[in-house]
Design a protein around this motif. Structure first.
Motif, PDB file in Angstrom:
ATOM      1  N   SER A 118      51.518  37.761  35.014  1.00 16.64           N
ATOM      2  CA  SER A 118      51.029  38.223  36.251  1.00 16.64           C
ATOM      3  C   SER A 118      49.803  37.425  36.789  1.00 16.64           C
ATOM      4  CB  SER A 118      51.179  39.772  36.535  1.00 16.64           C
ATOM      5  OG  SER A 118      50.129  40.295  35.777  1.00 16.64           O
ATOM      6  N   ASP A 119      48.955  37.687  35.589  1.00 21.93           N
ATOM      7  CA  ASP A 119      47.609  37.047  35.866  1.00 21.93           C
ATOM      8  C   ASP A 119      47.844  35.265  36.316  1.00 21.93           C
ATOM      9  OD1 ASP A 119      44.485  36.949  36.091  1.00 21.93           O
ATOM     10  OD2 ASP A 119      45.113  35.211  34.258  1.00 21.93           O
ATOM     11  N   ALA A 120      48.905  34.824  35.517  1.00 21.08           N
ATOM     12  CA  ALA A 120      49.014  33.352  35.858  1.00 21.08           C
ATOM     13  C   ALA A 120      49.689  33.191  37.100  1.00 21.08           C
ATOM     14  CB  ALA A 120      49.884  32.880  34.475  1.00 21.08           C
ATOM     15  N   LEU A 121      50.794  33.932  37.467  1.00 17.21           N
ATOM     16  CA  LEU A 121      51.376  33.986  38.713  1.00 17.21           C
ATOM     17  C   LEU A 121      50.381  34.033  39.862  1.00 17.21           C
ATOM     18  CD1 LEU A 121      54.043  33.035  39.737  1.00 17.21           C
ATOM     19  CD2 LEU A 121      54.422  35.642  39.833  1.00 17.21           C
ATOM     20  N   ILE A 122      49.587  34.971  39.966  1.00 17.64           N
ATOM     21  CA  ILE A 122      48.490  35.214  41.074  1.00 17.64           C
ATOM     22  C   ILE A 122      47.563  34.110  41.076  1.00 17.64           C
ATOM     23  CG2 ILE A 122      46.479  36.608  41.820  1.00 17.64           C
ATOM     24  CD1 ILE A 122      48.072  39.035  40.346  1.00 17.64           C
TER      25      ILE A 122
ATOM     26  N   PRO B   5      50.008  54.467  41.739  1.00 15.82           N
ATOM     27  CA  PRO B   5      50.572  53.647  40.765  1.00 15.82           C
ATOM     28  C   PRO B   5      49.743  53.190  39.460  1.00 15.82           C
ATOM     29  CG  PRO B   5      51.033  52.826  43.027  1.00 15.82           C
ATOM     30  CD  PRO B   5      49.821  53.991  43.043  1.00 15.82           C
ATOM     31  N   PRO B   6      50.490  53.279  38.370  1.00 15.55           N
ATOM     32  CA  PRO B   6      49.479  52.955  37.095  1.00 15.55           C
ATOM     33  C   PRO B   6      49.004  51.874  36.993  1.00 15.55           C
ATOM     34  CG  PRO B   6      51.886  53.175  36.789  1.00 15.55           C
ATOM     35  CD  PRO B   6      51.807  53.643  38.095  1.00 15.55           C
ATOM     36  N   ALA B   7      47.759  51.659  36.665  1.00 17.39           N
ATOM     37  CA  ALA B   7      47.489  50.386  36.309  1.00 17.39           C
ATOM     38  C   ALA B   7      47.828  49.803  34.978  1.00 17.39           C
ATOM     39  CB  ALA B   7      45.896  50.063  36.745  1.00 17.39           C
ATOM     40  N   GLU B   8      48.824  49.349  34.767  1.00 15.51           N
ATOM     41  CA  GLU B   8      49.065  49.121  33.355  1.00 15.51           C
ATOM     42  C   GLU B   8      49.263  47.602  32.912  1.00 15.51           C
ATOM     43  OE1 GLU B   8      52.913  50.624  33.523  1.00 15.51           O
ATOM     44  OE2 GLU B   8      53.951  49.200  34.690  1.00 15.51           O
ATOM     45  N   TRP B   9      48.724  46.690  33.820  1.00 12.06           N
ATOM     46  CA  TRP B   9      48.794  45.197  33.564  1.00 12.06           C
ATOM     47  C   TRP B   9      47.133  44.810  33.029  1.00 12.06           C
ATOM     48  CZ3 TRP B   9      51.882  43.999  38.495  1.00 12.06           C
ATOM     49  CH2 TRP B   9      53.348  44.372  38.087  1.00 12.06           C
ATOM     50  N   LYS B  10      47.054  44.859  31.893  1.00  9.43           N
ATOM     51  CA  LYS B  10      45.687  44.392  31.142  1.00  9.43           C
ATOM     52  C   LYS B  10      45.575  42.819  31.580  1.00  9.43           C
ATOM     53  CE  LYS B  10      44.042  48.027  28.716  1.00  9.43           C
ATOM     54  NZ  LYS B  10      42.742  48.548  28.620  1.00  9.43           N
ATOM     55  N   LEU B  11      44.247  42.628  31.922  1.00  3.45           N
ATOM     56  CA  LEU B  11      43.713  41.299  32.094  1.00  3.45           C
ATOM     57  C   LEU B  11      43.952  40.636  30.745  1.00  3.45           C
ATOM     58  CD1 LEU B  11      40.604  41.510  34.184  1.00  3.45           C
ATOM     59  CD2 LEU B  11      42.592  40.037  34.853  1.00  3.45           C
ATOM     60  N   PRO B  12      44.322  39.178  30.849  1.00  4.65           N
ATOM     61  CA  PRO B  12      44.328  38.520  29.392  1.00  4.65           C
ATOM     62  C   PRO B  12      42.883  38.296  28.852  1.00  4.65           C
ATOM     63  CG  PRO B  12      44.747  37.232  31.280  1.00  4.65           C
ATOM     64  CD  PRO B  12      44.925  38.407  31.884  1.00  4.65           C
ATOM     65  N   ALA B  13      42.808  38.026  27.674  1.00  8.37           N
ATOM     66  CA  ALA B  13      41.545  37.803  27.088  1.00  8.37           C
ATOM     67  C   ALA B  13      40.526  36.930  27.950  1.00  8.37           C
ATOM     68  CB  ALA B  13      41.422  37.634  25.734  1.00  8.37           C
TER      69      ALA B  13
ATOM     70  N   ASN C 272      49.424  37.958  47.394  1.00  6.74           N
ATOM     71  CA  ASN C 272      48.828  37.678  46.237  1.00  6.74           C
ATOM     72  C   ASN C 272      47.175  37.855  46.086  1.00  6.74           C
ATOM     73  OD1 ASN C 272      50.515  36.525  43.548  1.00  6.74           O
ATOM     74  ND2 ASN C 272      51.358  35.531  45.314  1.00  6.74           N
ATOM     75  N   ARG C 273      46.760  37.521  47.306  1.00  8.78           N
ATOM     76  CA  ARG C 273      45.276  37.657  47.485  1.00  8.78           C
ATOM     77  C   ARG C 273      44.747  39.045  47.527  1.00  8.78           C
ATOM     78  NH1 ARG C 273      41.897  33.472  48.573  1.00  8.78           N
ATOM     79  NH2 ARG C 273      42.705  31.483  49.112  1.00  8.78           N
ATOM     80  N   MET C 274      45.722  39.955  48.291  1.00  7.29           N
ATOM     81  CA  MET C 274      45.580  41.341  48.393  1.00  7.29           C
ATOM     82  C   MET C 274      45.789  42.072  47.052  1.00  7.29           C
ATOM     83  SD  MET C 274      48.002  41.741  51.776  1.00  7.29           S
ATOM     84  CE  MET C 274      47.936  43.681  51.960  1.00  7.29           C
ATOM     85  N   ALA C 275      46.810  41.391  46.029  1.00  7.73           N
ATOM     86  CA  ALA C 275      46.822  42.052  44.729  1.00  7.73           C
ATOM     87  C   ALA C 275      45.723  41.606  44.163  1.00  7.73           C
ATOM     88  CB  ALA C 275      48.123  41.374  44.167  1.00  7.73           C
ATOM     89  N   TYR C 276      45.071  40.356  44.234  1.00  7.02           N
ATOM     90  CA  TYR C 276      43.865  40.032  43.420  1.00  7.02           C
ATOM     91  C   TYR C 276      42.716  40.897  43.683  1.00  7.02           C
ATOM     92  CZ  TYR C 276      40.468  36.675  41.644  1.00  7.02           C
ATOM     93  OH  TYR C 276      39.179  36.177  40.827  1.00  7.02           O
ATOM     94  N   ALA C 277      42.525  41.196  45.056  1.00  4.63           N
ATOM     95  CA  ALA C 277      41.543  41.865  45.425  1.00  4.63           C
ATOM     96  C   ALA C 277      41.497  43.147  44.802  1.00  4.63           C
ATOM     97  CB  ALA C 277      41.456  42.119  46.918  1.00  4.63           C
ATOM     98  N   SER C 278      42.398  43.653  44.215  1.00  2.00           N
ATOM     99  CA  SER C 278      42.642  45.190  43.626  1.00  2.00           C
ATOM    100  C   SER C 278      41.983  45.084  41.966  1.00  2.00           C
ATOM    101  CB  SER C 278      43.999  45.771  43.791  1.00  2.00           C
ATOM    102  OG  SER C 278      44.854  45.083  42.819  1.00  2.00           O
ATOM    103  N   ARG C 279      41.812  43.896  41.596  1.00  4.52           N
ATOM    104  CA  ARG C 279      41.723  43.734  40.215  1.00  4.52           C
ATOM    105  C   ARG C 279      40.247  44.438  39.823  1.00  4.52           C
ATOM    106  NH1 ARG C 279      41.619  38.446  37.114  1.00  4.52           N
ATOM    107  NH2 ARG C 279      43.908  38.182  38.263  1.00  4.52           N
ATOM    108  N   ASP C 280      40.018  44.659  38.570  1.00  2.00           N
ATOM    109  CA  ASP C 280      38.840  44.946  38.024  1.00  2.00           C
ATOM    110  C   ASP C 280      38.511  44.370  36.698  1.00  2.00           C
ATOM    111  OD1 ASP C 280      40.240  46.577  36.002  1.00  2.00           O
ATOM    112  OD2 ASP C 280      39.644  48.395  36.807  1.00  2.00           O
TER     113      ASP C 280
ATOM    114  N   TYR D 222      52.730  41.641  29.950  1.00  2.00           N
ATOM    115  CA  TYR D 222      53.127  41.171  31.451  1.00  2.00           C
ATOM    116  C   TYR D 222      51.933  40.813  32.198  1.00  2.00           C
ATOM    117  CZ  TYR D 222      55.679  40.446  35.498  1.00  2.00           C
ATOM    118  OH  TYR D 222      56.121  39.839  36.510  1.00  2.00           O
ATOM    119  N   GLY D 223      50.745  41.534  31.754  1.00  2.00           N
ATOM    120  CA  GLY D 223      49.376  41.105  32.321  1.00  2.00           C
ATOM    121  C   GLY D 223      49.239  39.612  32.282  1.00  2.00           C
TER     122      GLY D 223
END
Length: 651
Positions: free
Chosen positions: A523-527, A317-325, A202-210, A519-520
């Motif tokens: 996934s944001d809540a789970l991370i 891989p497509p970045a398709e999970w938008k950050l929640p507002a 999850n830390r590795m996933a979090y590090a990829s966000r923008d 789903y963003g």
């Protein structure tokens, strides 16, 4: 003694090899900057090398490199205007560091601000005035282009492979666990290893966000495997604790699953996983004769594994999970701009330290006064305890470095001797661990060797120590009395956030009964949940003050299960055809659980005790009913435990 020396040499050789790209980059940039622009622009080299050190092992695109160039140019211009007069100095040092921290730093990425803030601060250290603006801009353009070229050349000769170590390790552990279950034995101690793997992924996933997406590229694969392991661990613990079932049931299929996961961890790759995906799809369909709970797990687990393997083999891989507002920088202003958030408190401290230290420089116009903001910037760390540690280590290292300079500088002959000494010192500096007392020894020796070219070595040493003492005093006062952020305070903040995340999951479950959820958001809540859990767990392992840890450890275990159950219920509601009566029943369940834990309006840790009601007859699927029952049981236990948790302070 000989063995100790041999180990020390071996350790240095490893550190030197690892730091060699950074050392070469620094030396080439340093000597070319000095040759083309002069020693007064040598400070550009420090933060440019820091940027290279942070980024050279990461993947880059033409867009990201272009963005890097534009940001560095913007910081250069802003830093120049900050040097023109006292008003602009105060204004820009109150605004720019705050924006950098707000946009780039969180408690899970505490140093995200560092390289850009370092550029803004260091570019102010030696004011050049309007006459020196174009040369400074030229030096900056050269340094950033040198940085981009260095990143491109390193990437050309060192292709970065996808990091699948954690995923393979997790699949291997699951394979072993399922084999034991097939033999009638369950080793739940392996769950701790899986929880650690989930946190790492999850830390590795979090590090990829923008700024726009929850995860990008490789981070999406890390997230999928983290979710995969969560569902597997939940199934294993739930399956083994069921009074009506035991680990020998469905033994043949457990053996097949064990063998398959071992095959996957050995053969999955980033080019083609078609055969593994086909086998996963086949196993997902072959659920006849399995217990209902095992069948549901197999279908969901294999489907998610197939998606992870497919994403893993894609070049991008497509970045398709938008950050929640609420998580986006601009849309989340109202939620994040609060004095209790990590980012705001640290941003205000850095702005205060930067403003005061540069104001002193502008007002006094003292020789080498830039050592005050330089040291203050390096001493100020996001957490109070880390800053206190840096004050000790930097003071010790600086004293030793001054002692070395006092002995060596008189022996150096001319500019060439000083430059050779500086080269040796900077090489050792980049082989040292940042934050320790060793690195400041070489950093101080390097700085004094250059400073002694314009003033006497003794004067340089005295000024270095004087401004370090001022920086220590300034950082200590700001950390102690202005928006302090301690590990203990952050621990209680994280506990509160974990409760809020439980409320968020129940809200998502309620909304999911009426419409599809991006789903963003899920996934944001789970991370976020797993990262907060990991932070709480780290503090419990080494608390800064006496604390009864058992209730919190039990809280984490209960919340882990509740999160897994809520996530699976959301998945079930979003992907199954349910009658209006079933949806209404699940929605009522979500509302009732939320009120049971938090009260109708109160979202604090306190709330009314859980009142257990009859299980909803409206829900027909046995597995959904099972998740609902288990969630309510865990919520009852959490509600009973809540009063044993130490109440966090208000600030």
């Amino acid at each position: 003694m000989s063995l100790h020396l041999k180990n020390a040499c071996s350790d240095f050789r490893k550190k030197f090899t690892a730091a060699l790209p950074v050392i070469v980059f620094f030396l080439l940039l340093f000597y070319t900057i000095v040759f083309f622009f002069g020693t007064q622009y040598a400070l550009v080299v420090s933060f440019t090398t820091a940027a290279f050190k942070v980024k050279f092992q990461k993947r880059h695109t033409a867009r990201s490199l272009c963005g890097l160039f534009l940001v560095q140019m913007a910081l250069c211009i802003l830093a120049f205007f900050a040097t023109l007069n006292l008003f602009l100095c105060i204004l820009l040092n109150m605004i720019v560091p705050f924006i950098l921290i707000y946009l780039q730093t969180t408690q899970f990425n505490q140093k995200g601000y560092f390289t850009n803030a370092m550029a803004f601060v260091f570019l102010q250290l030696r004011p050049v005035g309007w006459n020196g603006f174009l040369p400074m801009l030229g030096a900056m353009v050269y340094a950033v282009l040198f940085l981009l070229a260095g990143l491109a050349i390193y990437a050309l000769f060192h292709k970065k492979r996808q990091n699948d170590t954690q995923a393979r390790k997790g699949l291997s552990i699951l394979s072993e666990e399922f084999a034991m279950m097939a033999a009638g034995r369950c080793d739940l101690s392996l769950q701790k290893d899986m929880v650690s793997l989930q946190a790492a992924l999850n830390r590795m996933a979090y590090a990829s966000r923008d700024f726009s997406y929850v995860v990008r590229g490789e981070g999406k694969v890390h997230y999928m495997f983290a979710l995969l392991f969560q569902r597997a661990v939940y199934f294993i613990t739930d399956f083994s604790q069921s009074p009506s079932e035991n680990c020998t049931q469905d033994a043949h299929r457990l053996e097949i699953l064990s063998v398959f996961l071992n095959t996957v961890q050995k053969n999955m790759n980033t080019k083609d996983n078609t055969s593994l995906i086909h086998l996963a799809d086949t196993l997902a369909e072959e659920t006849d004769g399995l217990s209902e709970r095992f069948a549901v797990f197999m279908r969901n687990f294999m489907h998610l594994l197939a998606l992870a393997l497919e994403a893993m083999a894609q070049s991008s891989p497509p970045a398709e999970w938008k950050l929640p507002a609420h998580a986006r920088p601009l849309l989340g202003l109202r939620r994040r701009l609060r004095l209790d958030t990590f980012e705001v408190r640290f941003a205000l401290r850095l702005c205060l330290v930067s403003t005061i230290s540069f104001a002193v420089c502008r007002i006094t116009q003292s020789e080498h006064a830039y050592w005050l903001p330089l040291n203050a910037f390096l001493l100020l760390q996001p957490m109070y305890e880390e800053s206190a540690y840096r004050m000790k280590t930097r003071t010790i290292g600086t004293l030793i470095g001054c002692g070395i300079a006092f002995l060596i500088l008189p022996l150096l002959s001319g500019t060439l001797g000083h430059m050779l000494f500086a080269t040796v010192m900077v090489t050792f500096m980049y082989c040292s661990t940042p934050g320790t007392w060793v690195q400041p020894i070489f950093a101080t020796s390097f700085a004094l060797s250059l400073a002694s070219l314009t003033i006497s070595g003794q004067s340089a040493i005295e000024l270095r120590l004087f401004y370090l003492a001022l920086a220590v005093a300034l950082v200590f006062i700001v950390n102690r009395f202005f928006f302090p952020t301690s590990q203990k305070g952050q621990f209680f903040y994280n506990v509160r956030e974990l409760f809020h995340i439980q409320h968020s999951y129940l809200s998502m479950l309620r909304i999911a009964t009426r419409r599809l959820i991006d789903y963003g958001v899920v996934s944001d809540a789970l991370i976020s949940f797993h990262l907060h859990c990991d932070e709480v767990r780290k503090y419990l392992s080494t608390p800064t003050q006496p604390l009864l840890t058992a209730p919190y450890e039990k809280m984490l275990a209960l919340m882990w299960r509740m999160t897994a159950e809520a996530e699976q219920l959301i998945f079930y509601v979003q992907n199954e055809r349910l009658s209006p009566l079933e949806r209404a029943g699940i929605e009522h369940f979500a509302v009732r659980m939320s009120e049971a834990l938090f009260g109708p309006r109160d979202h604090a840790l306190s709330g009314p005790p859980v009142q257990t009601k009859d299980t909803f007859s409206e829900v027909s699927a046995p597995y959904a009913v099972h998740l609902i029952q288990r969630y309510e049981e865990n919520l009852v236990a959490l509600s009973a435990l809540r009063n044993k948790l130490a109440q966090p302070p208000s600030s």
